[in-house]
Scaffold this motif. Structure first.
Motif, PDB file in Angstrom:
ATOM      1  N   LEU A  31      13.192 -32.520   1.566  1.00 16.41           N
ATOM      2  CA  LEU A  31      14.579 -32.939   1.733  1.00 16.41           C
ATOM      3  C   LEU A  31      14.528 -34.238   2.530  1.00 16.41           C
ATOM      4  CD1 LEU A  31      17.629 -30.763   2.920  1.00 16.41           C
ATOM      5  CD2 LEU A  31      17.452 -33.230   3.185  1.00 16.41           C
ATOM      6  N   VAL A  32      14.837 -35.340   1.877  1.00 11.55           N
ATOM      7  CA  VAL A  32      14.734 -36.654   2.514  1.00 11.55           C
ATOM      8  C   VAL A  32      16.129 -37.111   2.931  1.00 11.55           C
ATOM      9  CG1 VAL A  32      13.975 -39.039   2.262  1.00 11.55           C
ATOM     10  CG2 VAL A  32      12.772 -37.205   1.029  1.00 11.55           C
ATOM     11  N   VAL A  33      16.281 -37.398   4.210  1.00  9.55           N
ATOM     12  CA  VAL A  33      17.523 -37.970   4.727  1.00  9.55           C
ATOM     13  C   VAL A  33      17.265 -39.440   5.004  1.00  9.55           C
ATOM     14  CG1 VAL A  33      19.263 -37.904   6.545  1.00  9.55           C
ATOM     15  CG2 VAL A  33      18.232 -35.769   5.732  1.00  9.55           C
ATOM     16  N   ALA A  34      17.865 -40.305   4.186  1.00  6.03           N
ATOM     17  CA  ALA A  34      17.679 -41.752   4.329  1.00  6.03           C
ATOM     18  C   ALA A  34      18.878 -42.338   5.054  1.00  6.03           C
ATOM     19  CB  ALA A  34      17.513 -42.399   2.962  1.00  6.03           C
ATOM     20  N   VAL A  35      18.645 -42.875   6.227  1.00  2.21           N
ATOM     21  CA  VAL A  35      19.710 -43.437   7.057  1.00  2.21           C
ATOM     22  C   VAL A  35      19.710 -44.957   6.901  1.00  2.21           C
ATOM     23  CG1 VAL A  35      20.714 -43.563   9.363  1.00  2.21           C
ATOM     24  CG2 VAL A  35      19.361 -41.556   8.696  1.00  2.21           C
ATOM     25  N   LEU A  36      20.840 -45.516   6.465  1.00  2.00           N
ATOM     26  CA  LEU A  36      21.000 -46.971   6.417  1.00  2.00           C
ATOM     27  C   LEU A  36      21.556 -47.403   7.773  1.00  2.00           C
ATOM     28  CD1 LEU A  36      22.471 -47.293   2.811  1.00  2.00           C
ATOM     29  CD2 LEU A  36      20.081 -47.432   3.552  1.00  2.00           C
ATOM     30  N   ASN A  37      20.650 -47.848   8.628  1.00  2.00           N
ATOM     31  CA  ASN A  37      20.948 -48.097  10.038  1.00  2.00           C
ATOM     32  C   ASN A  37      21.265 -49.574  10.236  1.00  2.00           C
ATOM     33  OD1 ASN A  37      20.960 -48.365  12.806  1.00  2.00           O
ATOM     34  ND2 ASN A  37      18.854 -47.670  13.110  1.00  2.00           N
ATOM     35  N   ASN A  38      22.562 -49.906  10.245  1.00  2.00           N
ATOM     36  CA  ASN A  38      22.958 -51.304  10.469  1.00  2.00           C
ATOM     37  C   ASN A  38      23.828 -51.467  11.712  1.00  2.00           C
ATOM     38  OD1 ASN A  38      25.443 -50.304   9.655  1.00  2.00           O
ATOM     39  ND2 ASN A  38      25.297 -51.143   7.582  1.00  2.00           N
ATOM     40  N   GLN A  39      23.960 -50.414  12.501  1.00  2.00           N
ATOM     41  CA  GLN A  39      24.736 -50.426  13.755  1.00  2.00           C
ATOM     42  C   GLN A  39      26.170 -50.908  13.564  1.00  2.00           C
ATOM     43  OE1 GLN A  39      21.405 -52.600  15.581  1.00  2.00           O
ATOM     44  NE2 GLN A  39      20.647 -51.169  14.047  1.00  2.00           N
ATOM     45  N   ASP A  40      26.724 -50.565  12.395  1.00  2.00           N
ATOM     46  CA  ASP A  40      28.083 -51.005  12.076  1.00  2.00           C
ATOM     47  C   ASP A  40      28.731 -49.950  11.184  1.00  2.00           C
ATOM     48  OD1 ASP A  40      30.329 -52.762  11.743  1.00  2.00           O
ATOM     49  OD2 ASP A  40      29.544 -53.325   9.775  1.00  2.00           O
ATOM     50  N   ASP A  88       9.420 -34.595   9.700  1.00  2.00           N
ATOM     51  CA  ASP A  88       8.793 -35.913   9.605  1.00  2.00           C
ATOM     52  C   ASP A  88       9.849 -36.985   9.846  1.00  2.00           C
ATOM     53  OD1 ASP A  88       6.218 -35.209   9.167  1.00  2.00           O
ATOM     54  OD2 ASP A  88       6.205 -35.583   7.015  1.00  2.00           O
ATOM     55  N   GLY A  89       9.392 -38.161  10.249  1.00  2.00           N
ATOM     56  CA  GLY A  89      10.318 -39.265  10.451  1.00  2.00           C
ATOM     57  C   GLY A  89       9.604 -40.590  10.481  1.00  2.00           C
ATOM     58  N   LEU A  90      10.213 -41.595   9.845  1.00  2.00           N
ATOM     59  CA  LEU A  90       9.646 -42.948   9.823  1.00  2.00           C
ATOM     60  C   LEU A  90      10.761 -43.947  10.080  1.00  2.00           C
ATOM     61  CD1 LEU A  90       7.478 -42.713   6.569  1.00  2.00           C
ATOM     62  CD2 LEU A  90       6.596 -42.765   8.919  1.00  2.00           C
ATOM     63  N   ARG A  91      10.484 -44.959  10.876  1.00  2.00           N
ATOM     64  CA  ARG A  91      11.418 -46.071  11.065  1.00  2.00           C
ATOM     65  C   ARG A  91      10.873 -47.259  10.286  1.00  2.00           C
ATOM     66  NH1 ARG A  91      15.543 -47.657  14.921  1.00  2.00           N
ATOM     67  NH2 ARG A  91      15.587 -49.911  15.253  1.00  2.00           N
ATOM     68  N   ILE A  92      11.704 -47.872   9.458  1.00  2.00           N
ATOM     69  CA  ILE A  92      11.282 -48.956   8.575  1.00  2.00           C
ATOM     70  C   ILE A  92      12.067 -50.201   8.950  1.00  2.00           C
ATOM     71  CG2 ILE A  92      11.043 -49.725   6.205  1.00  2.00           C
ATOM     72  CD1 ILE A  92      11.641 -46.045   6.880  1.00  2.00           C
ATOM     73  N   GLU A  93      11.344 -51.261   9.349  1.00  2.00           N
ATOM     74  CA  GLU A  93      11.983 -52.469   9.860  1.00  2.00           C
ATOM     75  C   GLU A  93      11.684 -53.708   9.032  1.00  2.00           C
ATOM     76  OE1 GLU A  93      10.384 -52.178  13.856  1.00  2.00           O
ATOM     77  OE2 GLU A  93      12.364 -51.537  14.582  1.00  2.00           O
ATOM     78  N   LEU A 142      14.165 -40.955   7.058  1.00  2.00           N
ATOM     79  CA  LEU A 142      13.776 -42.358   6.952  1.00  2.00           C
ATOM     80  C   LEU A 142      14.855 -43.214   7.606  1.00  2.00           C
ATOM     81  CD1 LEU A 142      12.459 -42.528   3.269  1.00  2.00           C
ATOM     82  CD2 LEU A 142      11.132 -42.222   5.385  1.00  2.00           C
ATOM     83  N   ASP A 143      14.493 -43.913   8.642  1.00  2.00           N
ATOM     84  CA  ASP A 143      15.419 -44.769   9.398  1.00  2.00           C
ATOM     85  C   ASP A 143      15.210 -46.210   8.932  1.00  2.00           C
ATOM     86  OD1 ASP A 143      16.925 -46.158  11.215  1.00  2.00           O
ATOM     87  OD2 ASP A 143      15.861 -45.440  12.996  1.00  2.00           O
ATOM     88  N   PHE A 144      16.016 -46.638   7.955  1.00  2.00           N
ATOM     89  CA  PHE A 144      15.926 -48.001   7.424  1.00  2.00           C
ATOM     90  C   PHE A 144      16.837 -48.922   8.236  1.00  2.00           C
ATOM     91  CE2 PHE A 144      14.903 -45.446   3.609  1.00  2.00           C
ATOM     92  CZ  PHE A 144      13.700 -46.033   3.239  1.00  2.00           C
ATOM     93  N   VAL A 145      16.270 -49.906   8.897  1.00  2.00           N
ATOM     94  CA  VAL A 145      17.058 -50.862   9.668  1.00  2.00           C
ATOM     95  C   VAL A 145      17.549 -51.941   8.706  1.00  2.00           C
ATOM     96  CG1 VAL A 145      17.112 -52.413  11.644  1.00  2.00           C
ATOM     97  CG2 VAL A 145      15.637 -50.377  11.686  1.00  2.00           C
TER      98      VAL A 145
END
Length: 606
Positions: free
Chosen positions: A468-477, A515-520, A541-544
């Protein structure tokens, strides 16, 4: 030991083959909780972190399983918390039954603790059926009617049970005056229109030269019949968002989604057609349908209350989509001129090339369109997708091509924030042997998604396929509202309302055992998706991503572009990047390129 009302309720749920009840405990349902203990947790009590999430999980389960969703909550605040998820079910026509507690009968009317007039509170959301059980003899009729009504009308129903009634000895209705017995079972039927109405519809469809078809979730069981009709009429097919998985996106004549989150080919299909056939959809935005008087229309819907809406249709057919289309097909004349269809296919191929180019536009640090576009080639064949509301829904609608047995959904009509993660949890209980992906914005993740990661931790090891993949589009907005302010109000970004903190989502996931990964950087995007889809446990997945990448609508006008420019002049905090990304993305639609019957795909990455 005598059976209580609570024992009978769980027994009746089992008789209806209910496997899961998504819930949160409280003393208003203590009688039910004790009965669950005596019943060996059958049906399973699935513990969410919040009652709203329990309702969303019931909705996700119902959407992806095609079965009844059931949720339960305590009296007062618990019952109140269910409402948003229940409205999501009602507006998207999903069968869900809510079982809620109430204060004891002896306390009613006494302004007692947690006493809320639930019959009034639920009057709208459960308008088709809501009832309070005050004596045991009301059961099983009340519960049976709630279940049967929810299934037959694809809606929300509610059963309210005071706490003292839950603990009474169960007594069935007697063969006596003012007693109402009941029975199990929901008959299966496939309603079809009359021959006369079908002939009228065929006359309309045969008379046109440029046919367009719009399908919604009601067409999901009629894939072959929809395509047979489309081929007979040489029509293009657009999809409402709730019908995104109703037809393969790889078919050349399928133009994709319609509406603000839709594609340019779908917009032009509706703009230029002279005949419209709508199948199993109540798509609400009439401005994206043909101009009134431009096209002759036919609608097919199984619900007689939903026909005749949105457009001045000449013929409204009430019936099951598959059966109705099967009977309609022999009445239609095959089109000889392929020009209209060829243009649709060329425009659609061109659009997917535009999407590829827009995803390739450089951003700071990562283009969110690229994140989702890369996923498109990696989607497992049997994946279940849940998108949250907001800008994430734009990229879900435009960049993911669903095909075969892939399933996808989102909050279509309510468009509420927060269902992405609980939908995916509900999907995993519906299909534990299939991978699931939730696309969510960081606003939705902070609102409730992080807490529901704890629910995932509680249950993931019992799923046959743990992915189960939770993909977060992290744009602080809070990005969708920011763009709505720019485009609709000509107002700059208001940071006190729009800016949100940068949270270490992947770190939190690892802290609780996932599991968790931050992608920058964009270079790391493909590898992150591959790692998550190969993981032996759920993964965050924390996509910045860059908040300045605009969700430009398919019909973008000069007025909207001017409004965005006005925001810049008024001092938007992100004005430089916003202008750069906006024009760079929009220009991709006008770049020269080869026309292709289908978009290029890196199949070796799937």
């Amino acid at each position: 030991m005598s059976r209580t009302v609570s024992d009978h309720i769980l027994e009746r749920l089992r008789a209806w083959e209910v496997e899961y009840v998504f819930a949160y405990p409280g003393d208003g349902i203590n009688g039910l909780l004790a009965a669950w203990g005596r019943a060996g947790d059958n049906p399973r009590f699935i513990q969410a972190r919040h009652e709203e999430m329990a309702a969303f999980e019931a909705v996700g389960y119902a959407k992806f399983s095609g079965r009844l969703g059931v949720c339960a909550a305590t009296s007062g605040p618990g019952a109140i918390h269910l409402l948003n998820g229940l409205y999501d079910a009602k507006l998207d026509h999903v069968p869900v039954v809510a079982i809620v507690g109430q204060t004891a009968r002896s306390a009613m009317g006494g302004s007692y603790q947690q006493e809320v007039d639930l019959l009034t509170l639920y009057k709208d959301v459960a308008s088709d059926f809501r009832e309070m059980v005050t004596v045991p003899e009301q059961l099983p009729n009340v519960l049976d009617r709630a279940i049967r009504t929810a299934l037959a009308r694809r809606t929300v129903t509610a059963v309210i049970i005071p706490s003292d009634v839950q603990q009474l000895d169960y007594a069935p209705p007697e063969h006596a005056f003012k007693m109402v017995p009941s029975s199990l079972g929901r008959p299966h039927y496939a309603a079809t229109p009359s021959d006369e109405d079908l002939l009228r519809a065929a006359d309309v469809l045969n008379a046109g030269e440029r046919a367009a078809i719009l399908v919604g979730q009601g067409a999901r069981g009629a894939r072959q019949e929809v395509m047979a009709i489309a081929d007979r009429l040489n029509a293009g097919v657009a999809k409402a968002l709730l019908g995104k998985d109703a037809l393969d996106d790889e078919l050349p004549c399928v133009t994709g989604s319609i509406g603000l989150l839709g594609t340019r080919p779908s917009y032009e299909l509706m703009r230029d057609c002279d005949t419209l056939l709508v199948i199993g959809s109540s798509f609400p935005y009439t401005q994206f349908l043909p101009q009134f008087g431009q096209a002759r229309g036919v609608q097919i819907d199984i619900d007689p209350h939903m026909v005749g809406l949105r457009y001045p249709f000449e013929v409204n057919l009430v019936g099951d989509a598959r059966e109705t289309l099967s009977r309609l097909l022999p009445m239609l004349t095959a089109r000889q001129d392929n020009g209209w269809r060829e243009k649709i296919e060329q425009d659609t191929a061109r659009w997917w090339e535009v999407m590829r180019r827009r995803a390739a536009v450089e951003a700071d640090p990562i283009n969110p369109e690229y994140v989702v576009h890369v996923l498109d080639d990696m989607l497992p064949e049997n994946v279940v997708l849940a998108s949250d509301s907001g800008s994430a829904a734009n990229w879900y609608a435009r960049h993911l091509r669903l095909r075969g047995t892939m399933r996808g959904s989102l909050s279509g009509t309510l468009a509420t924030m927060g269902p992405g993660v609980p939908y995916a949890i509900g999907a995993k209980f519906a299909h534990g042997d299939r991978p699931a992906i939730a696309l969510v914005g960081d606003g939705a993740m902070q609102m409730n998604g992080m807490a529901e990661l704890i629910t995932i931790v509680k249950y993931w090891q019992e799923w046959e396929d743990p992915r189960l993949v939770v993909a977060v589009l992290n744009n602080q907005d809070l990005n969708q509202v920011t763009w709505e302010m720019r485009a609709m109000e000509g107002a700059p970004q208001f940071l006190p309302s729009q800016a949100i903190p940068d949270i270490a989502y992947a770190d939190f996931a690892r802290l609780i055992g996932l599991d968790g990964l931050r992608i920058e950087t964009p270079q790391d995007v493909p590898g992150a998706w591959q790692a998550a889809l190969a993981s032996d446990r759920p993964c965050v997945l924390d996509f910045v991503t860059d908040p300045a990448v605009p969700p430009i609508p398919p019909h973008a006008t000069l007025d909207q572009i001017e409004a965005a420019a006005t925001a810049v002049l008024k001092g938007d905090s992100d004005r430089a990047a916003m202008v750069r990304q906006g024009f760079r993305a929009k220009v991709q639609e006008f770049l020269p390129g080869r026309r292709r019957s289908s978009p290029p795909r890196a199949r070796d990455q799937r």
